[in-house]
Motif scaffolding. Sequence first.
Motif, short mmCIF file in Angstrom:
data_model
loop_
_atom_site.label_atom_id
_atom_site.label_comp_id
_atom_site.label_asym_id
_atom_site.label_seq_id
_atom_site.Cartn_x
_atom_site.Cartn_y
_atom_site.Cartn_z
N UNK A 26 -1.15 -8.89 14.44
CA UNK A 26 -1.63 -7.65 15.06
C UNK A 26 -3.01 -7.27 14.54
N UNK A 27 -3.83 -6.76 15.41
CA UNK A 27 -5.17 -6.32 15.03
C UNK A 27 -5.09 -4.94 14.38
N UNK A 28 -5.74 -4.79 13.24
CA UNK A 28 -5.83 -3.50 12.55
C UNK A 28 -7.29 -3.21 12.24
N UNK A 29 -7.68 -1.95 12.47
CA UNK A 29 -9.05 -1.57 12.18
C UNK A 29 -9.22 -1.31 10.69
N UNK A 30 -10.32 -1.86 10.15
CA UNK A 30 -10.67 -1.61 8.75
C UNK A 30 -11.39 -0.27 8.67
N UNK A 31 -10.81 0.68 7.95
CA UNK A 31 -11.36 2.04 7.94
C UNK A 31 -12.18 2.36 6.70
N UNK A 32 -12.37 1.38 5.81
CA UNK A 32 -13.02 1.73 4.54
C UNK A 32 -14.49 1.35 4.45
N UNK A 33 -15.05 0.83 5.56
CA UNK A 33 -16.46 0.47 5.56
C UNK A 33 -17.23 1.53 6.35
N UNK A 34 -18.00 2.39 5.65
CA UNK A 34 -18.69 3.48 6.37
C UNK A 34 -19.81 3.01 7.28
N UNK A 35 -20.21 1.74 7.15
CA UNK A 35 -21.34 1.25 7.95
C UNK A 35 -20.92 0.81 9.35
N UNK A 89 0.82 -1.21 0.00
CA UNK A 89 0.00 0.00 0.00
C UNK A 89 0.85 1.26 0.00
N UNK A 90 1.89 1.31 0.83
CA UNK A 90 2.72 2.50 0.85
C UNK A 90 3.51 2.62 -0.45
N UNK A 91 3.96 1.50 -1.03
CA UNK A 91 4.64 1.56 -2.31
C UNK A 91 3.69 2.07 -3.38
N UNK A 92 2.47 1.60 -3.38
CA UNK A 92 1.44 2.04 -4.31
C UNK A 92 1.19 3.55 -4.15
N UNK A 93 1.03 3.99 -2.90
CA UNK A 93 0.76 5.42 -2.64
C UNK A 93 1.90 6.31 -3.13
N UNK A 94 3.14 5.87 -2.89
CA UNK A 94 4.28 6.69 -3.30
C UNK A 94 4.40 6.72 -4.82
N UNK A 95 4.22 5.57 -5.47
CA UNK A 95 4.26 5.55 -6.93
C UNK A 95 3.17 6.44 -7.51
N UNK A 96 2.04 6.55 -6.81
CA UNK A 96 0.96 7.39 -7.29
C UNK A 96 1.26 8.87 -7.26
N UNK A 97 2.37 9.25 -6.60
CA UNK A 97 2.77 10.66 -6.57
C UNK A 97 3.64 11.03 -7.78
N UNK A 98 4.08 10.03 -8.53
CA UNK A 98 4.92 10.28 -9.71
C UNK A 98 4.04 10.82 -10.83
N UNK A 99 4.52 11.85 -11.51
CA UNK A 99 3.76 12.41 -12.63
C UNK A 99 3.44 11.34 -13.66
N UNK A 100 2.16 11.25 -14.01
CA UNK A 100 1.74 10.29 -15.02
C UNK A 100 1.38 8.92 -14.49
N UNK A 114 -3.70 2.31 5.56
CA UNK A 114 -2.75 3.41 5.32
C UNK A 114 -2.97 4.08 3.97
N UNK A 115 -3.81 3.50 3.11
CA UNK A 115 -4.08 4.15 1.83
C UNK A 115 -4.83 5.47 2.01
N UNK A 116 -5.41 5.68 3.19
CA UNK A 116 -6.10 6.94 3.46
C UNK A 116 -5.15 8.03 3.96
N UNK A 117 -3.92 7.66 4.25
CA UNK A 117 -2.96 8.64 4.75
C UNK A 117 -2.64 9.67 3.67
N UNK A 118 -2.60 10.93 4.05
CA UNK A 118 -2.21 11.98 3.13
C UNK A 118 -1.58 13.11 3.95
N UNK A 119 -1.04 14.10 3.26
CA UNK A 119 -0.25 15.10 3.95
C UNK A 119 1.16 14.59 4.13
N UNK A 120 1.87 15.13 5.08
CA UNK A 120 3.26 14.73 5.30
C UNK A 120 3.31 13.38 6.01
N UNK A 121 3.91 12.41 5.35
CA UNK A 121 3.97 11.04 5.85
C UNK A 121 5.43 10.61 5.93
#
Length: 299
Positions: free
Chosen positions: A163-172, A16-27, A258-265
């Motif tokens: 480790x337990x992680x909360x799923x943050x993408x289900x609005x219900x 996910x973090x690799x995906x997010x960082x690659x998504x900052x590359x132009x194009x 972590x895909x929801x993280x934005x701003x300075x990371x």
Amino acid sequence: MTKVLYIAGWGRSGSTILDNVLGQVDGFFSVGELMFLWQRGLLEGRLCGCDRPVRDCDVWTRILDRAYPAGVDAHELVRLADHSARTRHLPLHLANLNPGSEAYRNRLGSLYRAIESETACSVIVDSSKSPAYGRVLANVPGLDVRVVHLVRDPRAVAYSWVRKKLQRDDPRRVRSMRSHGPAMSSLYWNLLNESTRLMWKADPGRHVLVRYEDFVARPQETIDELVRFAGETPTALPWSGDGELALDRTHTVSGNPSRFDHGTVALRADVEWQRAMRPRDRRVVDAITLPFRGRYGYR
């Protein structure tokens, strides 16, 4: 040809973090784990990386309207995926039998071409990880799929799955993500990494191995390598001296919270496992992954 940079491997390896960082590359446009668009994004109404439900996101609405002018049947796409793109289909893919229907491949081709057209991107970054789904994509006419095989120390991976992680993408409702014990995590680590290696080892021009530990130690160098691997020209990202990067929001449809993280990371190696992992769990992981982990530099 529509270029797809496909991140393959086992979960909790830093995709996910690799995906997010690659998504900052132009194009480059990050879509997250796109294989789950139909079930999680459209049927379950989970959130896009922009914090809106995928089915209400303006970007995905335009993409889907372009890809499927007559409408999309998410149930049908889930059914088609169940016939070719699951872990149980790996033996067929490894035998080059290419399970799955032409209808499924055509629908996927329409989706990825629509992403390219609507976002005006040169490369789509897909972190679905499944080698079976990646193999299906590689057989879609019009797609130029290049595989980034991402691996991480199996002990770190096993510790993360416990480790337990909360799923943050289900609005219900708020719920924990799925977990695996050390033995199951290690078996999957073996299976998915070796399947990825075996399926693409004969085509090194479309397969590159990246270790999570190397990525977090030298992020810009790793991103430059992957941009060149995708056939594009590297550009420097605005890293701070402390290894921090300003991340814009993405439109990822599924993945680690972590895909929801934005701003300075801050990009830091997660090494909590080295001091907190139970000795018994470490021994289990060591025993199960012994035949394969040396191949990836973990001794």
